[in-house]
Write a protein that holds these residues in place. Structure first.
Motif, PDB file in Angstrom:
ATOM      1  N   UNK A   2     -53.154  -0.509 -56.420  1.00 47.69           N
ATOM      2  CA  UNK A   2     -53.679   0.849 -56.605  1.00 47.69           C
ATOM      3  C   UNK A   2     -55.197   0.805 -56.609  1.00 47.69           C
ATOM      4  N   UNK A   3     -55.797   1.824 -56.013  1.00 49.87           N
ATOM      5  CA  UNK A   3     -57.250   1.971 -56.017  1.00 49.87           C
ATOM      6  C   UNK A   3     -57.678   2.844 -57.188  1.00 49.87           C
ATOM      7  N   UNK A   4     -58.721   2.428 -57.871  1.00 49.12           N
ATOM      8  CA  UNK A   4     -59.334   3.231 -58.929  1.00 49.12           C
ATOM      9  C   UNK A   4     -60.810   3.341 -58.578  1.00 49.12           C
ATOM     10  N   UNK A   5     -61.198   4.448 -57.943  1.00 49.34           N
ATOM     11  CA  UNK A   5     -62.551   4.528 -57.397  1.00 49.34           C
ATOM     12  C   UNK A   5     -62.715   3.439 -56.352  1.00 49.34           C
ATOM     13  N   UNK A   6     -63.745   2.627 -56.487  1.00 45.67           N
ATOM     14  CA  UNK A   6     -63.963   1.516 -55.559  1.00 45.67           C
ATOM     15  C   UNK A   6     -63.283   0.244 -56.028  1.00 45.67           C
ATOM     16  N   UNK A   7     -62.661   0.285 -57.193  1.00 39.92           N
ATOM     17  CA  UNK A   7     -61.997  -0.892 -57.748  1.00 39.92           C
ATOM     18  C   UNK A   7     -60.516  -0.895 -57.383  1.00 39.92           C
ATOM     19  N   UNK A   8     -59.901  -2.048 -57.582  1.00 40.31           N
ATOM     20  CA  UNK A   8     -58.472  -2.175 -57.342  1.00 40.31           C
ATOM     21  C   UNK A   8     -57.806  -2.928 -58.492  1.00 40.31           C
ATOM     22  N   UNK A   9     -56.576  -2.561 -58.758  1.00 34.21           N
ATOM     23  CA  UNK A   9     -55.729  -3.295 -59.693  1.00 34.21           C
ATOM     24  C   UNK A   9     -54.426  -3.577 -58.954  1.00 34.21           C
ATOM     25  N   UNK A  10     -53.931  -4.812 -59.084  1.00 35.42           N
ATOM     26  CA  UNK A  10     -52.706  -5.140 -58.353  1.00 35.42           C
ATOM     27  C   UNK A  10     -51.872  -6.156 -59.138  1.00 35.42           C
ATOM     28  N   UNK A  11     -50.608  -6.246 -58.753  1.00 34.45           N
ATOM     29  CA  UNK A  11     -49.750  -7.287 -59.301  1.00 34.45           C
ATOM     30  C   UNK A  11     -48.834  -7.797 -58.198  1.00 34.45           C
ATOM     31  N   UNK A  12     -48.344  -9.007 -58.407  1.00 34.53           N
ATOM     32  CA  UNK A  12     -47.411  -9.608 -57.464  1.00 34.53           C
ATOM     33  C   UNK A  12     -45.993  -9.419 -57.990  1.00 34.53           C
ATOM     34  N   UNK A  13     -45.147  -8.853 -57.164  1.00 36.93           N
ATOM     35  CA  UNK A  13     -43.763  -8.614 -57.551  1.00 36.93           C
ATOM     36  C   UNK A  13     -43.085  -9.943 -57.915  1.00 36.93           C
ATOM     37  N   UNK A  14     -42.443  -9.962 -59.091  1.00 39.39           N
ATOM     38  CA  UNK A  14     -41.863 -11.207 -59.590  1.00 39.39           C
ATOM     39  C   UNK A  14     -40.338 -11.199 -59.632  1.00 39.39           C
ATOM     40  N   UNK A  15     -39.716 -10.148 -59.119  1.00 40.01           N
ATOM     41  CA  UNK A  15     -38.260 -10.080 -59.108  1.00 40.01           C
ATOM     42  C   UNK A  15     -37.723 -10.460 -57.733  1.00 40.01           C
ATOM     43  N   UNK A  16     -36.638 -11.195 -57.714  1.00 37.29           N
ATOM     44  CA  UNK A  16     -36.016 -11.578 -56.456  1.00 37.29           C
ATOM     45  C   UNK A  16     -35.198 -10.402 -55.908  1.00 37.29           C
ATOM     46  N   UNK A  17     -35.172 -10.323 -54.604  1.00 39.66           N
ATOM     47  CA  UNK A  17     -34.401  -9.278 -53.935  1.00 39.66           C
ATOM     48  C   UNK A  17     -33.063  -9.881 -53.503  1.00 39.66           C
ATOM     49  N   UNK A  18     -32.029  -9.576 -54.267  1.00 44.94           N
ATOM     50  CA  UNK A  18     -30.696 -10.151 -54.018  1.00 44.94           C
ATOM     51  C   UNK A  18     -29.818  -9.140 -53.283  1.00 44.94           C
ATOM     52  N   UNK A  19     -29.789  -9.257 -51.976  1.00 42.59           N
ATOM     53  CA  UNK A  19     -29.044  -8.325 -51.137  1.00 42.59           C
ATOM     54  C   UNK A  19     -27.569  -8.718 -51.023  1.00 42.59           C
ATOM     55  N   UNK A  20     -26.727  -7.720 -50.890  1.00 40.94           N
ATOM     56  CA  UNK A  20     -25.324  -7.902 -50.523  1.00 40.94           C
ATOM     57  C   UNK A  20     -25.145  -7.346 -49.119  1.00 40.94           C
ATOM     58  N   UNK A  21     -24.955  -8.235 -48.161  1.00 39.98           N
ATOM     59  CA  UNK A  21     -24.843  -7.817 -46.758  1.00 39.98           C
ATOM     60  C   UNK A  21     -23.378  -7.551 -46.411  1.00 39.98           C
ATOM     61  N   UNK A  22     -23.139  -6.374 -45.871  1.00 39.61           N
ATOM     62  CA  UNK A  22     -21.786  -5.956 -45.498  1.00 39.61           C
ATOM     63  C   UNK A  22     -21.562  -6.214 -44.000  1.00 39.61           C
ATOM     64  N   UNK A  23     -20.322  -6.447 -43.598  1.00 42.33           N
ATOM     65  CA  UNK A  23     -20.044  -6.584 -42.154  1.00 42.33           C
ATOM     66  C   UNK A  23     -20.062  -5.248 -41.424  1.00 42.33           C
ATOM     67  N   UNK A  24     -20.162  -4.140 -42.178  1.00 42.58           N
ATOM     68  CA  UNK A  24     -20.128  -2.806 -41.580  1.00 42.58           C
ATOM     69  C   UNK A  24     -21.345  -2.566 -40.695  1.00 42.58           C
ATOM     70  N   UNK A  25     -21.132  -2.051 -39.513  1.00 46.76           N
ATOM     71  CA  UNK A  25     -22.212  -1.765 -38.570  1.00 46.76           C
ATOM     72  C   UNK A  25     -22.141  -0.314 -38.106  1.00 46.76           C
ATOM     73  N   UNK A  26     -23.230   0.132 -37.523  1.00 51.85           N
ATOM     74  CA  UNK A  26     -23.294   1.496 -36.999  1.00 51.85           C
ATOM     75  C   UNK A  26     -24.405   1.534 -35.950  1.00 51.85           C
ATOM     76  N   UNK A  27     -24.651   2.712 -35.417  1.00 57.54           N
ATOM     77  CA  UNK A  27     -25.750   2.911 -34.465  1.00 57.54           C
ATOM     78  C   UNK A  27     -26.734   3.897 -35.065  1.00 57.54           C
TER      79      UNK A  27
END
Length: 303
Positions: free
Chosen positions: A103-128
């Motif tokens: 996020x920008x605050x004026x000319x400054x910035x504050x940030x963080x690095x995401x620390x949670x893993x992204x655990x996906x469940x992939x389905x065989x279902x497909x579409x267009x």
């Protein structure tokens, strides 16, 4: 500068889960370049580009209305830049697999690095979808259950917001409550796009301490009477954003919907080619945009 591949999404957000209101529509971008990506809304990209130009010209002053409130910048067609639900940008590095929320605050910035893993469940279902064969995947993230449809033929393990890590680009994304919907519209190739980066002097925070560190930076800037903090008034809502519970090719007159690269031959901005939808306005009657508030954050939980 190397070329940017811009993936454009039509984004719908439900601003209020309590009252019956219309979904708000805006455009978000996923810009991919040099093994990195930037997720940002079109409105924020336009506004931040203009801020950069103002700073480069050493003219940070913003025109005031009769009630001493900043007037929002106008597009070439006379309309204001629309407010956004995404008062931040997200960078992803494909090599080291890091995700940074900034996020920008004026000319400054504050940030963080995401620390949670992204655990996906992939389905065989497909579409267009939009000319691509897509496959379904689900994930529980930030207190919402997300359903994604990704295209294996697009070899980019990425998608809107922080969501990434699938064997293909996410083209369609929706949470289980129907509050957030991202739908891929088209791809653009941008030779010299304006880009957001984490500055060397940015305040590094953590996901848990982020709001406190933001407040600390604002207090420091106010204490030092830093004029740049006034640029926060340039955005609807003062940069509060919609995060958790706190919460461009060419030139300004270039091709619609392609953003900006900082050039400014006519002092005008191009008109977005994807409709941003109806937006709330203030009751002052001077055309200023009011904040969306934070009644429906994209993340409902820190877990």
């Amino acid at each position: 500068m190397s070329q940017t591949e811009r993936y454009v999404y039509r984004t719908e957000v439900n601003p209020d889960t309590i009252n019956l209101v219309d979904m708000k529509v805006e455009t978000t971008f996923l810009d991919v370049r040099n093994n990195r990506s930037l997720f940002i809304s079109e409105s924020k990209l336009l506004r931040d580009s203009l801020k950069t130009v103002l700073r480069q010209q050493e003219k940070p002053e913003i025109k005031k209305s009769k009630k001493n409130k900043p007037e929002f910048p106008k597009l070439a067609n006379g309309k204001s830049i629309q407010p956004t639900f995404f008062e931040y940008f997200i960078t992803k590095d494909y090599a080291d697999k890091t995700i940074n929320f900034v996020e920008n605050i004026g000319s400054k910035q504050v940030y963080y690095q995401e620390d949670r893993k992204l655990n996906w469940n992939i389905s065989p279902q497909t579409s267009d979808y939009n000319g691509y064969k897509v496959q379904k995947a689900t994930i529980n993230f930030g207190g919402r259950i997300w359903t994604a449809w990704f295209a294996p033929e697009i070899k980019i393990s990425d998608g809107p917001y922080k969501l990434s890590g699938l064997p293909g680009l996410i083209l369609k994304l929706e949470d289980d409550k129907g509050d957030y919907k991202f739908n891929f519209v088209k791809k653009l190739s941008i030779p010299n796009s304006f880009s957001e980066d984490i500055k060397p002097d940015a305040r590094k925070s953590t996901r848990i301490n982020f709001q406190g560190d933001k407040a600390s930076v604002k207090m420091e800037m106010a204490k030092n009477k830093d004029a740049e903090i006034d640029l926060d008034n340039f955005s609807p809502g003062g940069g509060r954003g919609m995060h958790q519970r706190n919460g461009m090719n060419g030139r300004f007159g270039g091709q619609p919907g392609q953003g900006m690269n900082g050039g400014m031959p006519n002092g005008e901005m191009g008109t977005p080619d994807v409709q941003m939808g109806s937006t709330p306005r203030s009751s002052t009657g001077n055309g200023n945009m009011m904040s969306f508030g934070n009644t429906n954050p994209i993340e409902l939980s820190n877990k």
